[in-house]
Write a protein that holds these residues in place. Structure first.
Motif: not given
Length: 132
Positions: A78-93
Motif C-alpha cells: 500500500r502506498a502510504d505517502w507520495v512526496e516530490g513534484d509532477p516529474a519525480m516522486m518518492w513513495i513510501g510503501l
C-alpha cells in the motif's frame, strides 16, 4: 539552426528517467496508469517514480495518485505517502503491516530575484538576491 539544437535537446531530456541519488543500480520497472507512464525504482519500502510521458501542466495531486497506484501494482504493498513534484516522486510503501519509511526531508528552498541587469554586446550581467 541553433533553435533546432535546443528543441532536440529539450525533447531528449523530456523523457529522461535516470536514477536519482540512492537508487543507482536499482532495477527499473515501467508501468502505465491512466495514460501516465512511470519508471519505478525500488529500495526496500521506498520507491522513486519518474514520470516519462509528456503532459501539459500536470497537477501534482493527479500525478501522485497515478504514481501511487503504479507502485502498488508493482509491489503489492500500500502506498502510504507520495512526496516530490509532477516529474519525480518518492513513495513510501507499507508492506505486510509494517509502517512506511519516514518521509524524506525536503531541501531548503531559496527564492531569488535578479536585479540590476546590464548588457554589453551579447553578455548580460546582474545581481542575484536570495532569501529563504
Amino acid at each position: 539552426m541553433r533553435w533546432l539544437s535546443c528543441v532536440l535537446l529539450l525533447l531528449g531530456l523530456a523523457a529522461c528517467d535516470a536514477a536519482g541519488p540512492g537508487f543507482y543500480g536499482a532495477e527499473k520497472r515501467i508501468r502505465e496508469v491512466e495514460g501516465a507512464r512511470f519508471t519505478l525504482r525500488f529500495q526496500g519500502a521506498l520507491v522513486e517514480a519518474t514520470r516519462t510521458n509528456p503532459d501539459w501542466l500536470p497537477r501534482f495531486p493527479d500525478v501522485a495518485r497515478k504514481a501511487g497506484i503504479a507502485a502498488q501494482i508493482e509491489s503489492g504493498c500500500r502506498a502510504d505517502w507520495v512526496e516530490g513534484d509532477p516529474a519525480m516522486m518518492w513513495i513510501g510503501l507499507s508492506c505486510d503491516g509494517k509502517p512506511a519509511p519516514k518521509r524524506p526531508r525536503r531541501p531548503k528552498t531559496l527564492y531569488c530575484d535578479i536585479g540590476d541587469v546590464t548588457r554589453r554586446g551579447a553578455t548580460y550581467a546582474g545581481a542575484l538576491t536570495c532569501r529563504k
